[in-house]
Design a protein around this motif. Structure first.
Motif, mmCIF file in Angstrom:
data_model
loop_
_atom_site.group_PDB
_atom_site.id
_atom_site.type_symbol
_atom_site.label_atom_id
_atom_site.label_comp_id
_atom_site.label_asym_id
_atom_site.label_seq_id
_atom_site.Cartn_x
_atom_site.Cartn_y
_atom_site.Cartn_z
ATOM 1 N N LEU A 51 12.734 11.071 5.964
ATOM 2 C CA LEU A 51 12.560 9.738 5.386
ATOM 3 C C LEU A 51 13.410 8.746 6.160
ATOM 4 C CD1 LEU A 51 12.901 10.698 1.616
ATOM 5 C CD2 LEU A 51 10.777 10.221 2.859
ATOM 6 N N THR A 52 12.895 7.536 6.320
ATOM 7 C CA THR A 52 13.630 6.461 6.978
ATOM 8 C C THR A 52 13.883 5.344 5.978
ATOM 9 O OG1 THR A 52 12.585 6.984 9.106
ATOM 10 C CG2 THR A 52 13.626 4.818 8.900
ATOM 11 N N PHE A 53 15.130 4.920 5.886
ATOM 12 C CA PHE A 53 15.506 3.843 4.964
ATOM 13 C C PHE A 53 15.942 2.613 5.753
ATOM 14 C CE2 PHE A 53 16.562 7.742 2.487
ATOM 15 C CZ PHE A 53 15.667 7.547 1.436
ATOM 16 N N ALA A 54 15.326 1.469 5.445
ATOM 17 C CA ALA A 54 15.740 0.189 6.028
ATOM 18 C C ALA A 54 16.861 -0.379 5.160
ATOM 19 C CB ALA A 54 14.560 -0.773 6.078
ATOM 20 N N THR A 55 18.055 -0.565 5.759
ATOM 21 C CA THR A 55 19.238 -0.949 4.986
ATOM 22 C C THR A 55 20.012 -2.058 5.692
ATOM 23 O OG1 THR A 55 20.928 0.460 6.027
ATOM 24 C CG2 THR A 55 19.432 1.539 4.463
ATOM 25 N N MET A 56 21.065 -2.519 5.045
ATOM 26 C CA MET A 56 21.957 -3.505 5.663
ATOM 27 C C MET A 56 22.657 -2.946 6.894
ATOM 28 S SD MET A 56 23.771 -5.232 2.331
ATOM 29 C CE MET A 56 24.978 -6.176 3.269
ATOM 30 N N SER A 88 0.811 -1.223 0.000
ATOM 31 C CA SER A 88 0.000 0.000 0.000
ATOM 32 C C SER A 88 0.848 1.279 0.000
ATOM 33 C CB SER A 88 -0.914 0.009 1.231
ATOM 34 O OG SER A 88 -0.149 -0.084 2.424
ATOM 35 N N ASP A 89 2.164 1.160 0.147
ATOM 36 C CA ASP A 89 3.029 2.341 0.178
ATOM 37 C C ASP A 89 3.062 3.038 -1.179
ATOM 38 O OD1 ASP A 89 3.646 1.808 2.789
ATOM 39 O OD2 ASP A 89 5.670 1.038 2.401
ATOM 40 N N ALA A 142 17.354 10.400 -1.266
ATOM 41 C CA ALA A 142 16.482 11.351 -0.569
ATOM 42 C C ALA A 142 16.193 12.564 -1.459
ATOM 43 C CB ALA A 142 17.128 11.787 0.743
ATOM 44 N N ALA A 143 17.201 13.031 -2.190
ATOM 45 C CA ALA A 143 17.014 14.191 -3.076
ATOM 46 C C ALA A 143 15.990 13.883 -4.164
ATOM 47 C CB ALA A 143 18.350 14.601 -3.700
ATOM 48 N N VAL A 144 16.051 12.686 -4.725
ATOM 49 C CA VAL A 144 15.081 12.290 -5.753
ATOM 50 C C VAL A 144 13.667 12.262 -5.170
ATOM 51 C CG1 VAL A 144 14.308 10.343 -7.170
ATOM 52 C CG2 VAL A 144 16.717 11.071 -7.231
ATOM 53 N N LEU A 145 13.522 11.640 -3.985
ATOM 54 C CA LEU A 145 12.183 11.551 -3.377
ATOM 55 C C LEU A 145 11.660 12.928 -2.984
ATOM 56 C CD1 LEU A 145 12.670 8.342 -1.192
ATOM 57 C CD2 LEU A 145 11.198 8.570 -3.196
ATOM 58 N N PHE A 146 12.510 13.759 -2.395
ATOM 59 C CA PHE A 146 12.065 15.095 -1.965
ATOM 60 C C PHE A 146 11.788 16.019 -3.155
ATOM 61 C CE2 PHE A 146 14.465 14.630 2.314
ATOM 62 C CZ PHE A 146 13.306 14.260 2.978
ATOM 63 N N HIS A 147 12.717 16.067 -4.108
ATOM 64 C CA HIS A 147 12.690 17.125 -5.119
ATOM 65 C C HIS A 147 12.038 16.726 -6.436
ATOM 66 C CE1 HIS A 147 15.027 19.180 -2.212
ATOM 67 N NE2 HIS A 147 16.179 18.593 -2.484
ATOM 68 N N LYS A 148 12.084 15.446 -6.789
ATOM 69 C CA LYS A 148 11.488 15.006 -8.055
ATOM 70 C C LYS A 148 10.149 14.311 -7.857
ATOM 71 C CE LYS A 148 14.288 16.517 -11.157
ATOM 72 N NZ LYS A 148 13.807 17.493 -12.159
ATOM 73 N N ILE A 149 10.052 13.470 -6.839
ATOM 74 C CA ILE A 149 8.803 12.738 -6.584
ATOM 75 C C ILE A 149 7.879 13.572 -5.699
ATOM 76 C CG2 ILE A 149 7.859 10.493 -5.835
ATOM 77 C CD1 ILE A 149 9.812 10.365 -8.203
ATOM 78 N N LYS A 150 8.436 14.634 -5.096
ATOM 79 C CA LYS A 150 7.670 15.553 -4.230
ATOM 80 C C LYS A 150 7.087 14.827 -3.018
ATOM 81 C CE LYS A 150 8.442 18.880 -7.158
ATOM 82 N NZ LYS A 150 9.562 19.810 -6.895
ATOM 83 N N SER A 169 4.529 7.954 1.537
ATOM 84 C CA SER A 169 5.126 7.089 2.563
ATOM 85 C C SER A 169 6.433 7.702 3.054
ATOM 86 C CB SER A 169 5.387 5.696 1.994
ATOM 87 O OG SER A 169 4.171 5.115 1.550
ATOM 88 N N SER A 170 6.808 7.370 4.291
ATOM 89 C CA SER A 170 8.037 7.938 4.862
ATOM 90 C C SER A 170 9.119 6.881 5.094
ATOM 91 C CB SER A 170 7.726 8.645 6.185
ATOM 92 O OG SER A 170 7.221 7.714 7.130
#
Length: 288
Positions: free
Chosen positions: A101-106, A56-57, A87-95, A62-63
């Motif tokens: 934002l929180t990223f789940a990573t290794m 559903s995200d 983050a720049a793509v999500l903030f500035h291009k995807i609006k 979604s954050s």
């Protein structure tokens, strides 16, 4: 399958400087091979893949997202510049509508938040410990010859070797130093070292712009002879130079040919905030 893809230059506000990263938005799952093939095709130091954590995200509202990073030859456990680019793509291009934002990573959860003059990454802070010169003498001599070395430290968490050059050297010396990375994977084959940081104390007070320390970063073990601007190296550099200088707030410059700068702030919770700009230079569609 068609995937939205972007290239952003990170830790700079100027196109064609800083460190370029490709950023892929995944609506659907990719095979493991496809991740690596795309990274090889992009042929940048890192390609980032952002994925939804729940069906559903969506990328605008979604954050929390999953995030992975691949060099042209392998997946890596931590990458600062490609996280900043993502983050720049999500903030500035995807609006994306969120301020953080929180990223789940290794490397666990990493956060990126908007700032007036850039994006702030909340990253781990990794200590480095004194390293016996004789154990790494062959590696250092092969890389930088008879360049004078003031200190050597090792970060077991990141498998990075930090080599501080003599305070007698200037920024221009570090910028023009010819570093021979080709033989390094053959000299260090144990897996202990996966990256070489060269670093130098910043210029004296009163000079402009003022930087607290300089660095360059080399990782031929993962297919990167030299990385232009490296967030993961600054998780170690921030810890080291904070102790050396007695400072919690620092400005850093990575002296690669492209160059890039970071504002460093050590947090009370034992992590580090790294702030930088990003310039998105390409957007398109990748056909897989």
């Amino acid at each position: 399958m068609k995937l939205p893809i972007f290239i952003a230059d990170a830790f700079t506000t100027t196109a064609f400087r800083g460190n370029p990263a490709a950023v892929c938005l995944l609506e659907n799952t990719l095979t493991e091979d496809a991740h690596q093939q795309i990274a090889r095709e992009m042929n940048l130091s890192e390609t980032a893949f952002i994925r939804k954590l729940q069906p559903s995200d969506n990328f605008t509202q979604s954050s929390c997202f999953g995030l992975r990073w691949f060099t042209p030859v392998s997946e890596v456990p931590l990458c600062g510049h490609a996280t900043l680019a993502s983050a720049a793509v999500l903030f500035h291009k995807i609006k994306n509508t969120n301020s953080t934002l929180t990223f789940a990573t290794m490397s666990g959860e990493l956060k990126a938040r908007r700032a007036e003059d850039g994006i702030v990454l909340d990253f781990p802070l990794y200590p480095a410990f004194p390293q016996d010169f004789h154990e790494v003498e062959g590696l250092i001599k092969a890389a930088i010859g008879d360049t004078l070395v003031q200190d050597i430290q090792y970060s077991p968490d990141t498998r990075k070797l930090l080599v501080r050059l003599s305070d007698s050297y200037s920024r221009s010396f570090l910028e023009t130093l010819k570093v021979n990375t080709k033989p390094l994977p053959g000299i260090e084959k144990t897996g202990k070292v996966k990256g070489l940081i060269l670093t130098l104390r910043g210029q004296p007070e009163g000079q402009t712009p003022q930087y607290d320390f300089y660095s360059r970063y080399f990782a031929p073990w993962v297919g990167l002879p030299e990385d232009p601007v490296t967030g993961s190296a600054h998780t170690v550099l921030s810890s080291y130079w904070s102790q050396q200088l007695g400072k919690k707030e620092m400005r850093a410059f990575q002296c690669s040919r492209r160059g890039g700068e970071l504002d460093i702030s050590l947090r009370p919770d034992g992590r580090v905030d790294m702030k930088g700009g990003a310039a998105i230079v390409l957007e398109g569609t990748l056909t897989v």
